[in-house]
Design an enzyme around this catalytic site. Structure first.
Site, PDB file in Angstrom:
ATOM      1  N   CYS A 173       0.821  -1.213   0.000  1.00 28.28           N
ATOM      2  CA  CYS A 173       0.000   0.000   0.000  1.00 28.28           C
ATOM      3  C   CYS A 173       0.857   1.267   0.000  1.00 28.28           C
ATOM      4  O   CYS A 173       0.448   2.308  -0.514  1.00 28.28           O
ATOM      5  CB  CYS A 173      -0.917   0.031   1.217  1.00 28.28           C
ATOM      6  N   ASP A 203      -2.653  -3.740   7.762  1.00 33.87           N
ATOM      7  CA  ASP A 203      -3.794  -4.524   8.224  1.00 33.87           C
ATOM      8  C   ASP A 203      -3.803  -5.906   7.572  1.00 33.87           C
ATOM      9  O   ASP A 203      -4.047  -6.927   8.221  1.00 33.87           O
ATOM     10  CB  ASP A 203      -5.107  -3.813   7.892  1.00 33.87           C
ATOM     11  N   ASP A 260      -4.864   1.611   5.403  1.00 33.47           N
ATOM     12  CA  ASP A 260      -6.137   2.075   5.953  1.00 33.47           C
ATOM     13  C   ASP A 260      -6.063   3.237   6.949  1.00 33.47           C
ATOM     14  O   ASP A 260      -6.777   4.232   6.807  1.00 33.47           O
ATOM     15  CB  ASP A 260      -6.854   0.921   6.667  1.00 33.47           C
ATOM     16  N   LYS A 261      -5.247   3.107   7.995  1.00 30.03           N
ATOM     17  CA  LYS A 261      -5.263   4.098   9.070  1.00 30.03           C
ATOM     18  C   LYS A 261      -4.514   5.370   8.713  1.00 30.03           C
ATOM     19  O   LYS A 261      -4.570   6.358   9.432  1.00 30.03           O
ATOM     20  CB  LYS A 261      -4.689   3.510  10.367  1.00 30.03           C
ATOM     21  N   CYS A 288      -5.501  -1.862  -1.073  1.00 29.38           N
ATOM     22  CA  CYS A 288      -6.395  -2.967  -1.412  1.00 29.38           C
ATOM     23  C   CYS A 288      -7.521  -2.498  -2.316  1.00 29.38           C
ATOM     24  O   CYS A 288      -8.135  -1.445  -2.085  1.00 29.38           O
ATOM     25  CB  CYS A 288      -6.937  -3.608  -0.149  1.00 29.38           C
ATOM     26  N   GLU A 298      -9.638  -6.009  13.579  1.00 31.31           N
ATOM     27  CA  GLU A 298     -10.587  -6.294  12.506  1.00 31.31           C
ATOM     28  C   GLU A 298     -10.793  -7.802  12.375  1.00 31.31           C
ATOM     29  O   GLU A 298      -9.861  -8.573  12.565  1.00 31.31           O
ATOM     30  CB  GLU A 298     -10.084  -5.738  11.174  1.00 31.31           C
ATOM     31  N   SER A 356     -12.831  -5.416   8.780  1.00 26.17           N
ATOM     32  CA  SER A 356     -12.136  -4.908   7.606  1.00 26.17           C
ATOM     33  C   SER A 356     -13.166  -4.416   6.607  1.00 26.17           C
ATOM     34  O   SER A 356     -14.299  -4.902   6.567  1.00 26.17           O
ATOM     35  CB  SER A 356     -11.306  -6.035   6.983  1.00 26.17           C
TER      36      SER A 356
END
Length: 566
Positions: A55, A87, A129-130, A202, A453, A479
C-alpha cells in the site's frame, strides 16, 4: 537577513528569522536550504512510505513529486516520514491490535514534526487504511493549510487459470475454501501468488478506498485523488498539484477547519453510503470530526442514510474493484449525481479554493454503457447499508454493514468466543453451524486492546459457504473487505461492562436491520442478574503503547479517540 514575516510564514519565521536563529539555519543548510529558501513558506511533506506493505511502498517517489510542486509554487518543501501498520499482513494475529492504534500514532507524529519544525503548510500522502484518518486528524489539530493525497489503488491480480480478477480478500476467502476442502494446497498457493501484483492499497471499496473517497468529498483532497491507480501518471500529477495547492491555500489563508465543517462531514457520509463503503468510516469520521471540533455522532449516519441510496456495485458485496471506478471517470461524476439530486452541500469550500459545486460544474457523466455506478432511479439499495443498531445488547450503539443480499434480519443461537483466534479455529474446523450467531468479545478498544478487525473469521465464513446461514457480532470491528451478516463496534464493549460480556452459548440473538435493533432474547430479570454477577478481566497489557491506548481511548461510538478527556 530575512524579509518581515507575513501570514504565509507564520510558523517558519519563528524558527528561521533573525540573528538568534543562526543555529537553526546552520542545521538546515546541509539538508538543502539556500539563502533564498529562508524567505519562503516551509511546506512539510508527510510521507507514509514504508516497505512494510505494498500500500505504501511507492510513496517515497510520490513525495518527491509533491516536493517539486510545492517548490515550484514558491515554497520550500521538507519531506519527513511516519509509521504505518499493514492490516492485511497483521490480520488475525496479535499484531493487528496495533492497527487502530497506528491511527493515533500517525496523527501524533505528523502533529509533532510539523509543530516542532515550524511548518507553515503540510501535504500528507498515505496508503494503508489508518493513514487517511491519521493524516486528516493531524491536519485538523494543527489547522495549518494542507492537502491530503491518497497513494492510490492497486491493480487487480489476475488468476492464471480462471483469468478472473482477484485481490487480498480473495486470498482470505480461499483460506476458508481450503478448510472446507473446496481448494487444494496448490490452488491456495496459486491465489496467494497472484492476488497482489504491485504497489497500491487494497482494490475494493474497502477501508482505504472508502476513506480516500470520504476525504475527497470532505474537501481535503484535490478532485479525483481518491480514484487513481497508484502507479500512474495521474497520481504523480496529483501529488505535484497538491504541493502547489498547499502554497495557494497559504496565500489565500484557507485552513483545514475552514474546510472541515459540519456540512463537509455530511458530504463525506453521503459519498461513503453511495459507494457502499466500509464500517470503519463510522469510526474514522467520528475521530476526524472530533479533531476538527465538529459535533458528529453515530446517529448522523442513520439520519443521512435514510435519504441516500447505495449506487456503486463495488467489492466486497458488489462486482467491481476501485480500478473499474477509476477507468470510468472516478468519483467526481458520482458526486455530481448526488449534488444534482440535492444530497450534497455544494457550497462547501475545498482545497482547490473553490466550492464543491464549482469543482463539479464541468464534470462529465459516466459513460452510458457502464454498470459500475447505477443511476438514482435504479439503486442497489434505496437507503444506507451502514446501520446503527441499538438494543439491550448495544445500549450505546453498534455498526452493521447490511447490503440486503444477506437479508435484513437474522435470528440464531449464540456461540461465544473470547477473542478472534478461538472463533476462527472453530469456523475452520466446522464447529460453527447454520443458525449460529458467532459472538467474538473482548476485542474492543480497551479489551483488545486495539479493536482488531475480523476479516479472517468473516472470510472463513464466506469460504465455507455459510455467508447467509450464520451471523457474527463483536465489540471489535471489521475490515472493509468483510461482508455477510456482521455487526461490530458494539458498545459498551465487554471489557468495560457491556452486555456482550454476559452472553452465554445458546442464548437467542436477533439482528434487525429494518428496526435497527440488536437484541439478546432473555428476560430483563435474567439480564440484570447476569450483569450484577459480571466481573472485569485483568488488563492484557500493563506497559507500552497498547497499555497507554487502553487507558486513554474512548468507546467506538465516540470514534475511539485518545485525547477526548485530556
Amino acid at each position: 537577513m530575512s524579509q518581515a514575516p507575513d501570514h504565509t510564514r507564520k510558523f517558519s519565521s519563528i524558527v528561521h528569522d533573525g540573528p538568534s536563529r543562526a543555529g537553526a539555519r546552520s542545521m538546515l543548510r546541509p539538508v538543502g536550504f539556500t539563502e533564498d529558501d529562508f524567505k519562503k513558506p516551509v511546506i512539510g511533506i508527510a510521507s507514509l512510505w514504508s516497505m512494510v506493505t505494498p500500500c505504501n511502498m511507492h510513496i517515497d517517489k510520490l513525495a518527491l513529486d509533491a516536493e517539486a510542486g510545492a517548490n515550484a509554487a514558491g515554497g520550500k518543501a521538507i519531506i519527513f516520514g511516519t509509521i504505518t501498520v499493514s492490516d492485511g499482513i497483521s490480520m488475525g494475529t496479535p499484531g493487528m491490535r496495533y492497527s487502530l492504534v497506528s491511527r493515533e500514532v500517525i496523527a501524533d507524529s505528523i502533529e509533532t514534526v510539523s509543530g516542532g519544525e515550524g511548518f507553515d503548510g503540510i501535504v500528507t500522502i498515505g496508503g494503508c487504511d489508518k493513514n487517511m484518518p491519521g493524516c486528516i486528524m493531524a491536519l485538523a489539530r494543527l489547522n495549518r493549510p494542507g492537502v491530503f493525497v491518497y497513494g492510490g489503488t492497486i491493480l487487480p491480480g489476475i488468476h492464471p487459470q480462471s483469468k478472473k480478477e482477484c485481490d487480498v480478500v480473495s486470498v482470505y476467502e480461499a483460506i476458508g475454501q481450503h478448510a472446507a476442502g473446496k481448494v487444494d494446497d496448490a490452488g491456495l498457493a496459486t491465489i496467494e501468488g497472484c492476488a497482489i501484483p504491485g504497489p497500491g492499497s487494497c482494490g475494493g471499496m474497502y477501508t482505504a478506498n472508502t476513506m480516500a473517497s470520504a476525504i475527497e468529498a470532505l474537501g481535503m483532497s484535490l478532485p479525483n485523488s481518491s480514484a487513481q491507480i497508484a502507479i500512474s501518471a495521474d497520481k504523480k500529477e496529483d501529488c505535484r498539484r497538491a504541493g502547489e495547492a498547499t502554497v495557494a491555500l497559504l496565500k489565500a489563508n484557507i485552513k483545514p477547519r475552514d474546510i472541515m465543517t459540519r456540512k463537509a462531514f455530511e458530504n463525506a457520509i453521503t459519498v461513503t453510503i453511495a459507494l457502499g463503503g466500509s464500517t470503519n468510516a463510522v469510526l474514522h469520521l467520528l475521530a476526524m470530526a472530533h479533531s476538527a471540533n465538529v459535533k458528529l455522532s453515530i446517529d448522523d449516519f442513520t439520519k443521512i442514510g435514510k435519504r441516500v441510496p447505495v449506487l456503486a456495485d463495488l467489492k466486497p458485496s458488489g462486482k467491481y474493484g476501485m480500478v473499474h471506478l477509476t477507468r470510468i471517470g472516478g468519483l467526481p461524476p458520482l458526486m455530481k449525481v448526488l449534488l444534482d439530486a440535492g444530497l450534497l452541500h455544494g457550497d462547501c469550500i475545498t482545497v482547490t479554493g473553490k466550492t464543491i459545486a464549482e469543482n463539479l460544474r464541468d464534470v462529465k457523466p459516466y459513460p452510458v454503457d457502464q454498470d459500475v455506478v447505477r443511476p438514482m432511479s435504479n439503486p442497489i439499495k434505496r437507503d444506507s447499508h451502514l446501520r446503527i443498531l441499538y438494543g439491550n445488547l448495544a445500549p450505546e450503539g453498534a455498526v452493521a454493514k447490511i447490503s440486503g443480499k444477506e437479508g435484513l434480519t437474522f435470528s440464531g443461537k449464540a456461540i461465544v468466543f473470547e477473542g478472534e483466534e478461538a472463533a476462527l479455529d472453530a469456523i475452520l474446523k466446522g464447529r460453527v453451524k447454520a443458525g449460529h450467531v458467532i459472538v467474538i468479545r473482548n476485542e474492543g478498544p480497551v479489551g483488545g486492546p486495539g479493536m482488531r478487525e475480523m476479516l479472517s473469521p468473516t472470510s472463513a465464513i464466506m469460504g465455507r459457504g455459510l455467508g447467509k446461514d450464520v451471523a457474527l457480532i463483536t465489540d471489535g470491528r471489521f475490515s472493509g473487505g468483510s461482508h455477510g451478516f456482521v455487526v461490530g463496534h458494539i458498545t459498551p464493549e465487554a471489557a468495560t461492562g457491556g452486555p456482550i460480556g454476559i452472553i452465554k452459548n445458546g442464548d437467542p440473538i436477533t439482528i434487525d436491520a429494518e428496526k435497527n435493533e440488536l437484541t439478546l432474547g432473555l428476560p430483563a430479570k435474567e439480564l440484570k442478574a447476569r450483569m450484577k454477577a459480571w466481573k472485569p478481566k485483568k488488563p492484557k497489557e500493563t506497559r507500552g503503547t497498547l497499555a497507554k491506548y487502553a487507558k486513554l481511548v474512548t468507546s467506538a461510538s465516540e470514534g475511539a479517540v485518545t485525547d477526548k478527556y485530556l
